[in-house]
Design an enzyme around this catalytic site. Sequence first.
Site, mmCIF file in Angstrom:
data_model
loop_
_atom_site.group_PDB
_atom_site.id
_atom_site.type_symbol
_atom_site.label_atom_id
_atom_site.label_comp_id
_atom_site.label_asym_id
_atom_site.label_seq_id
_atom_site.Cartn_x
_atom_site.Cartn_y
_atom_site.Cartn_z
ATOM 1 N N ASN A 178 -51.395 -22.177 8.136
ATOM 2 C CA ASN A 178 -51.436 -23.025 6.939
ATOM 3 C C ASN A 178 -51.363 -24.466 7.438
ATOM 4 O OD1 ASN A 178 -51.091 -24.441 4.607
ATOM 5 N ND2 ASN A 178 -49.145 -23.506 4.006
ATOM 6 N N LYS A 189 -51.755 -27.134 5.881
ATOM 7 C CA LYS A 189 -51.215 -28.048 4.862
ATOM 8 C C LYS A 189 -52.099 -29.307 4.747
ATOM 9 C CE LYS A 189 -46.773 -25.860 5.354
ATOM 10 N NZ LYS A 189 -45.333 -25.907 5.297
ATOM 11 N N SER A 207 -40.869 -21.625 9.756
ATOM 12 C CA SER A 207 -40.420 -21.992 11.102
ATOM 13 C C SER A 207 -40.738 -20.951 12.169
ATOM 14 C CB SER A 207 -38.918 -22.309 11.093
ATOM 15 O OG SER A 207 -38.669 -23.430 10.279
ATOM 16 N N GLY A 218 -40.258 -25.555 7.286
ATOM 17 C CA GLY A 218 -40.130 -26.916 7.812
ATOM 18 C C GLY A 218 -38.726 -27.262 8.256
ATOM 19 N N GLU A 269 -41.741 -16.157 2.311
ATOM 20 C CA GLU A 269 -41.420 -17.476 2.862
ATOM 21 C C GLU A 269 -40.150 -17.993 2.202
ATOM 22 O OE1 GLU A 269 -45.054 -19.612 4.759
ATOM 23 O OE2 GLU A 269 -44.697 -20.372 2.765
HETATM 24 P P1 13P Z 1 -43.444 -24.144 8.877
HETATM 25 O O1 13P Z 1 -43.954 -23.064 9.824
HETATM 26 O O2 13P Z 1 -43.815 -25.497 9.257
HETATM 27 O O3 13P Z 1 -41.976 -23.955 8.634
HETATM 28 O O4 13P Z 1 -44.172 -23.885 7.472
HETATM 29 C C1 13P Z 1 -44.232 -22.604 6.972
HETATM 30 C C2 13P Z 1 -45.115 -22.574 5.812
HETATM 31 O O5 13P Z 1 -44.850 -23.208 4.802
HETATM 32 C C3 13P Z 1 -46.349 -21.782 5.911
HETATM 33 O O6 13P Z 1 -46.966 -21.637 4.674
#
Ligand code: 13P
Length: 258
Positions: free
Chosen positions: A12, A14, A215, A176, A170
């Site tokens: 992802n 983002k 994470s 994050g 999640e």
């Molecule tokens: P991180 O791996 O940065 O914690 O993000 C996870 C996430 O939101 C995947 O959709």
Amino acid sequence: MTTRKEKIIIGNLKMNGSLDFYSSYFNDVKENLKNLNNVLIGLCVPYPYLFKAEEILKNSNIGWGSQNVAKFLSGAYTGEVSAGMLKDFLSLYVIVGHSERNTAYCESDENIADKFKIIKDQGMMPILCVGETLIEREAGIMETVVESQLKAIIERYGAKTFDDTIIAYEPIWAIGSDMAATPAQTNKMCKFIRNKINKNITNEVKNLKIIYGGSVNTKNALQLFALESVDGGLIGRASLDVSEFVSICKAATSVTKK
Ligand code: 13P
């Protein structure tokens, strides 16, 4: 059609990157993962870069897709992108209900359910995100919270609508944060999700992948993917770095082969 044993890793990305970034990123990921078997790989990128994904990743073992979709097929919905438009760029995966969207844009359970259905009806694979906040976990109500997120879809469209889909557990506190859920917490919740979905139906759902996100990194990937009830991962920050993402995909292959 994928088998239950085959792991799936989705990046992802983002709201990160640029045209320059994706031009080299897609090529590097493709090159580094071209010989990897037994693992499905997908990259969910910002809408404007889907054309680049199609251009570079077509005829590779890597699928691509988006991080959201409109809940309507077309019309006067300024700023929205429809499932049909995503398909124009051969998108395969669509993330739906990510907590970052739910918080920032007040996405309702009803919206999420309708988007999930539209993605399926259009022949793409929804990646439904579910998970609890830290307060909810500390209060011991994490399973009730996740169950109600699943129910929003089950009550509208039935449990069999989860055939050929992906659910990403999640926990919001793990996103994050550098504080991934423990293997025990992850295994328990992923098992809970599968049981809840299959609870009231005679034929179990087919080809439902339940993956973990929050994470995930090169240090914890192997332990998490080796869990019996975890079919792979949804990777945020670590997907931005080609070598980290490649290592995470390799960790998934290594546990699949066992
Ligand atoms: P991180 O791996 O940065 O914690 O993000 C996870 C996430 O939101 C995947 O959709």
